[in-house]
Design a protein around this motif. Structure first.
Motif, PDB file in Angstrom:
ATOM      1  N   PRO A  78       7.087  -4.859  -6.290  1.00  0.00           N
ATOM      2  CA  PRO A  78       7.036  -4.218  -4.938  1.00  0.00           C
ATOM      3  C   PRO A  78       6.818  -5.398  -3.937  1.00  0.00           C
ATOM      4  CG  PRO A  78       5.672  -3.015  -6.713  1.00  0.00           C
ATOM      5  CD  PRO A  78       6.090  -4.165  -7.287  1.00  0.00           C
ATOM      6  N   ALA A  79       6.292  -6.650  -4.194  1.00  0.00           N
ATOM      7  CA  ALA A  79       5.917  -7.700  -3.413  1.00  0.00           C
ATOM      8  C   ALA A  79       7.394  -8.400  -2.957  1.00  0.00           C
ATOM      9  CB  ALA A  79       4.772  -8.787  -3.727  1.00  0.00           C
ATOM     10  N   LEU A  90       8.751  -7.329   0.289  1.00  0.00           N
ATOM     11  CA  LEU A  90       7.746  -7.094   1.577  1.00  0.00           C
ATOM     12  C   LEU A  90       8.627  -8.219   2.532  1.00  0.00           C
ATOM     13  CD1 LEU A  90       4.433  -7.305   0.135  1.00  0.00           C
ATOM     14  CD2 LEU A  90       5.663  -5.451   0.962  1.00  0.00           C
ATOM     15  N   GLU A 127       4.299  -7.073   6.571  1.00  0.00           N
ATOM     16  CA  GLU A 127       4.199  -5.938   5.738  1.00  0.00           C
ATOM     17  C   GLU A 127       3.165  -6.308   4.435  1.00  0.00           C
ATOM     18  OE1 GLU A 127       7.543  -2.659   4.542  1.00  0.00           O
ATOM     19  OE2 GLU A 127       7.938  -4.605   4.238  1.00  0.00           O
ATOM     20  N   SER A 128       2.502  -5.406   4.165  1.00  0.00           N
ATOM     21  CA  SER A 128       1.691  -5.529   2.834  1.00  0.00           C
ATOM     22  C   SER A 128       1.671  -4.223   1.843  1.00  0.00           C
ATOM     23  CB  SER A 128       0.211  -6.085   3.016  1.00  0.00           C
ATOM     24  OG  SER A 128      -0.395  -4.912   3.775  1.00  0.00           O
ATOM     25  N   PHE A 129       1.156  -4.118   0.678  1.00  0.00           N
ATOM     26  CA  PHE A 129       1.145  -3.246  -0.196  1.00  0.00           C
ATOM     27  C   PHE A 129      -0.393  -3.163  -0.920  1.00  0.00           C
ATOM     28  CE2 PHE A 129       2.704  -5.996  -3.471  1.00  0.00           C
ATOM     29  CZ  PHE A 129       2.404  -5.160  -4.575  1.00  0.00           C
ATOM     30  N   SER A 170      -1.596  -1.643  -4.892  1.00  0.00           N
ATOM     31  CA  SER A 170      -1.082  -0.899  -5.790  1.00  0.00           C
ATOM     32  C   SER A 170      -2.424  -0.379  -6.775  1.00  0.00           C
ATOM     33  CB  SER A 170      -0.035  -1.471  -6.565  1.00  0.00           C
ATOM     34  OG  SER A 170       0.579  -0.925  -7.665  1.00  0.00           O
ATOM     35  N   THR A 227       1.324   3.423  -5.374  1.00  0.00           N
ATOM     36  CA  THR A 227       1.525   2.196  -4.455  1.00  0.00           C
ATOM     37  C   THR A 227       1.442   2.809  -2.967  1.00  0.00           C
ATOM     38  OG1 THR A 227       2.807   0.734  -6.071  1.00  0.00           O
ATOM     39  CG2 THR A 227       3.082   0.077  -4.080  1.00  0.00           C
ATOM     40  N   ARG A 234       2.511   1.230   0.817  1.00  0.00           N
ATOM     41  CA  ARG A 234       3.158   0.042   1.413  1.00  0.00           C
ATOM     42  C   ARG A 234       3.099   0.428   2.860  1.00  0.00           C
ATOM     43  NH1 ARG A 234       8.956  -2.362  -0.265  1.00  0.00           N
ATOM     44  NH2 ARG A 234       9.168  -3.427   1.524  1.00  0.00           N
TER      45      ARG A 234
END
Length: 94
Positions: A41-42, A45, A49-51, A53, A65, A67
């Motif tokens: 997922p990273a 980005l 943007e960030s996430f 999980s 997750t 995001r």
């Protein structure tokens, strides 16, 4: 260092929290740059943007997750500085 024939993975700043590593009962936290695979997922980005999980017993096969837009560099830097100042005051006994 990657072998000459390999394509380096994108590098992302990550934090990983393992709630109880190796039976110690204490969380283990790792923060730093990590190469991530294309499907991670990273890897997708953009900008600020960030996430986050979560891998839990219930979400072990497919982690939960979230995001979205992050705070950005200036806001993050001011938050880190505030944390550093708070820690230094705590260490001095204030």
């Amino acid at each position: 260092m990657w072998p000459a024939a390999a394509t380096p993975a994108p590098c992302c700043a990550t934090a990983r929290i393992d709630p109880s590593k190796a039976g110690t009962g204490s969380p283990v936290v790792r923060v730093g740059p990590v190469g991530v695979e294309a499907g991670h997922p990273a890897a997708d980005l953009r900008g600020s943007e960030s996430f986050v999980s979560f891998t839990t017993t219930r979400h072990s096969d497919f982690p939960l997750t979230v995001r979205g837009a992050g705070a950005g560099g200036a806001v993050t830097a001011s938050g880190v500085l505030a944390d550093i100042l708070r820690i230094s005051q705590t260490l001095r006994g204030r």
